[in-house]
Design a protein around this motif. Structure first.
Motif, PDB file in Angstrom:
ATOM      1  N   LEU A  41       0.840  -1.176   0.380  1.00  0.00           N
ATOM      2  CA  LEU A  41       0.313  -0.199   0.095  1.00  0.00           C
ATOM      3  C   LEU A  41       0.629   1.237   0.073  1.00  0.00           C
ATOM      4  O   LEU A  41       1.621   1.002   0.617  1.00  0.00           O
ATOM      5  N   VAL A  42       0.679   1.964  -1.172  1.00  0.00           N
ATOM      6  CA  VAL A  42       1.141   3.714  -1.255  1.00  0.00           C
ATOM      7  C   VAL A  42       0.769   4.711  -1.003  1.00  0.00           C
ATOM      8  O   VAL A  42      -0.196   4.535  -2.193  1.00  0.00           O
ATOM      9  N   LEU A  43      -0.009   5.674  -0.462  1.00  0.00           N
ATOM     10  CA  LEU A  43      -0.402   6.955  -0.471  1.00  0.00           C
ATOM     11  C   LEU A  43       0.916   7.776  -1.444  1.00  0.00           C
ATOM     12  O   LEU A  43       2.127   7.824  -1.307  1.00  0.00           O
ATOM     13  N   VAL A  44       0.350   9.087  -1.701  1.00  0.00           N
ATOM     14  CA  VAL A  44       0.627   9.899  -2.780  1.00  0.00           C
ATOM     15  C   VAL A  44      -0.031  10.585  -2.490  1.00  0.00           C
ATOM     16  O   VAL A  44      -1.499  10.830  -3.428  1.00  0.00           O
ATOM     17  N   CYS A 160       8.186  16.351  -7.245  1.00  0.00           N
ATOM     18  CA  CYS A 160       8.658  15.050  -8.184  1.00  0.00           C
ATOM     19  C   CYS A 160       7.371  14.783  -8.114  1.00  0.00           C
ATOM     20  O   CYS A 160       6.219  14.270  -7.871  1.00  0.00           O
ATOM     21  N   GLY A 161       7.629  13.755  -9.695  1.00  0.00           N
ATOM     22  CA  GLY A 161       6.180  12.793 -10.157  1.00  0.00           C
ATOM     23  C   GLY A 161       7.083  11.720 -10.015  1.00  0.00           C
ATOM     24  O   GLY A 161       8.388  11.216  -9.479  1.00  0.00           O
ATOM     25  N   PHE A 162       6.373  10.579  -9.321  1.00  0.00           N
ATOM     26  CA  PHE A 162       6.753   9.018  -9.870  1.00  0.00           C
ATOM     27  C   PHE A 162       5.944   8.171 -10.405  1.00  0.00           C
ATOM     28  O   PHE A 162       4.449   8.391 -11.149  1.00  0.00           O
ATOM     29  N   ARG A 163       6.691   7.008 -10.673  1.00  0.00           N
ATOM     30  CA  ARG A 163       6.064   5.987 -12.300  1.00  0.00           C
ATOM     31  C   ARG A 163       5.980   4.706 -10.856  1.00  0.00           C
ATOM     32  O   ARG A 163       7.031   4.567 -10.028  1.00  0.00           O
ATOM     33  N   PHE A 164       5.504   3.703 -10.967  1.00  0.00           N
ATOM     34  CA  PHE A 164       4.903   3.005  -9.896  1.00  0.00           C
ATOM     35  C   PHE A 164       4.711   1.349 -10.873  1.00  0.00           C
ATOM     36  O   PHE A 164       3.736   1.804 -12.037  1.00  0.00           O
ATOM     37  N   GLU A 165       5.602   1.025 -10.729  1.00  0.00           N
ATOM     38  CA  GLU A 165       6.027  -0.383 -11.847  1.00  0.00           C
ATOM     39  C   GLU A 165       5.426  -1.965 -11.233  1.00  0.00           C
ATOM     40  O   GLU A 165       6.012  -2.165  -9.795  1.00  0.00           O
ATOM     41  N   PHE A 166       4.457  -2.249 -11.227  1.00  0.00           N
ATOM     42  CA  PHE A 166       4.305  -4.128 -11.185  1.00  0.00           C
ATOM     43  C   PHE A 166       4.305  -4.778 -11.620  1.00  0.00           C
ATOM     44  O   PHE A 166       2.786  -4.734 -12.803  1.00  0.00           O
ATOM     45  N   GLN A 167       4.620  -5.490 -12.245  1.00  0.00           N
ATOM     46  CA  GLN A 167       3.700  -7.133 -12.981  1.00  0.00           C
ATOM     47  C   GLN A 167       3.659  -6.715 -14.006  1.00  0.00           C
ATOM     48  O   GLN A 167       2.845  -7.139 -15.237  1.00  0.00           O
ATOM     49  N   LYS A 169       2.699  -3.567 -15.529  1.00  0.00           N
ATOM     50  CA  LYS A 169       1.991  -2.957 -15.327  1.00  0.00           C
ATOM     51  C   LYS A 169       2.424  -1.656 -14.869  1.00  0.00           C
ATOM     52  O   LYS A 169       3.409  -1.204 -14.277  1.00  0.00           O
ATOM     53  N   SER A 170       2.013  -0.354 -14.970  1.00  0.00           N
ATOM     54  CA  SER A 170       2.784   0.985 -14.221  1.00  0.00           C
ATOM     55  C   SER A 170       1.414   1.987 -14.360  1.00  0.00           C
ATOM     56  O   SER A 170       0.589   1.840 -14.956  1.00  0.00           O
ATOM     57  N   ILE A 171       1.491   3.252 -13.453  1.00  0.00           N
ATOM     58  CA  ILE A 171       0.978   4.049 -12.974  1.00  0.00           C
ATOM     59  C   ILE A 171       2.113   5.181 -13.207  1.00  0.00           C
ATOM     60  O   ILE A 171       3.025   5.117 -12.747  1.00  0.00           O
ATOM     61  N   CYS A 172       1.603   6.292 -13.281  1.00  0.00           N
ATOM     62  CA  CYS A 172       2.713   7.537 -13.167  1.00  0.00           C
ATOM     63  C   CYS A 172       1.723   9.070 -12.891  1.00  0.00           C
ATOM     64  O   CYS A 172       0.742   8.692 -13.547  1.00  0.00           O
ATOM     65  N   ILE A 173       2.376   9.029 -11.616  1.00  0.00           N
ATOM     66  CA  ILE A 173       1.948  10.721 -11.088  1.00  0.00           C
ATOM     67  C   ILE A 173       2.210  11.957 -11.587  1.00  0.00           C
ATOM     68  O   ILE A 173       3.721  11.952 -10.667  1.00  0.00           O
TER      69      ILE A 173
END
Length: 274
Positions: A41-44, A160-167, A169-173
């Motif tokens: 779990l990560v909150l931004v 700061c921008g973030f890129r989350f990568e998992f299995q 797939k990816s999500i950028c904020i």
């Protein structure tokens, strides 16, 4: 079976909370995201939307998680004093910020807003929170399968921008950000390349932007252009101007859909799963 990888928006508004009849559908709470990646779990950001998220997390039971800040302007941290898990020693919250351009650290900023006479409860009462600092452009260290990459954004005081990568797939904020810095702009298409979901600061329209240059925010047209340049699957317009009504956001959403089919407008409670 693939594990959950999802993003939920608890606040999509920029600058200040905007309760009222004209913001019911998209919501008036400020920046807060919940990202789930398997067991992680990560909150931004911890804007005003974090108050409701905190109450839900309490109802789910104690756990450990990370909280990442895009930056520490008030609309992105004002929910922290009202975020119940931060006071509960049964939780373990690691709070990260990496946008600072000097020797400032995160606990110092939080202590400024949580001190008399501004606020009656001191930052030291956040028993569950450990504050850490990183440098934008470097990954957030983790010991699981979730990868978190970071990049500098163009915003007063830094962001700061973030890129989350998992299995796969990816999500950028990408918020809060103003296009126009050649170095930062040149890096963004590669940072968001082929991402599945891209949250992007679309506070203004191109016409409005001429009045607000230097305020640290971008436009929905730039969101669409970055999505095209980076082959983004689903761009999501975010950080809505506090003056923007639901009907006006509907109009922007339709124009953005016509320019780049699949574009969404962020709304409070929106959940996107991959």
């Amino acid at each position: 079976m693939a594990e959950e990888f999802s993003l939920r928006c608890w606040g999509a508004r920029g600058s200040t909370p905007t309760p009222g009849a004209s913001t019911l559908r998209y919501g008036g709470e400020t920046s807060c995201f919940e990202i789930r990646a398997g067991d992680a779990l990560v909150l931004v950001d911890c804007g005003s939307g974090a108050r409701n998220l905190g109450m839900e997390l309490i109802s789910r039971g104690a756990r450990s998680f990370d909280m990442l800040f895009t930056h520490t302007h008030l609309d992105h941290i004002c929910g922290l004093p009202f975020f119940k898990p931060a006071y509960d020693p049964n939780f373990a919250v690691t709070a990260w910020a990496g946008h600072f351009q000097d020797d400032t650290d995160l606990v110092e900023i939080v202590s400024r807003i949580m001190s008399p006479p501004i606020f009656p409860v001191a930052a030291k009462t956040l028993k569950a929170v450990e504050f850490k600092t990183f440098t934008a452009g470097k990954p957030i260290p983790r010991d699981d399968d979730l990868v978190i990459r970071t990049t500098r954004l163009n915003h007063p005081g830094g962001a700061c921008g973030f890129r989350f990568e998992f299995q796969g797939k990816s999500i950028c904020i990408i918020t809060d950000h103003e296009h126009g810095d050649p170095e930062i702009d040149a890096a963004l298409p590669a940072f968001v390349k082929d991402t599945d979901i891209m949250i992007y600061d679309a506070m203004f329209t191109d016409d409005e932007y001429e009045t607000y240059k230097g305020w640290g925010h971008s436009t929905w047209q730039k969101a669409v252009q970055l999505a095209k340049d980076g082959n983004v699957k689903t761009p999501v317009l975010f950080h809505h101007d506090p003056r923007r009504t639901d009907d006006e956001l509907d109009e922007i959403g339709m124009a953005a859909q016509n320019a780049y089919p699949g574009t969404l407008v962020a709304s409070e409670g929106m959940k996107l799963s991959l």
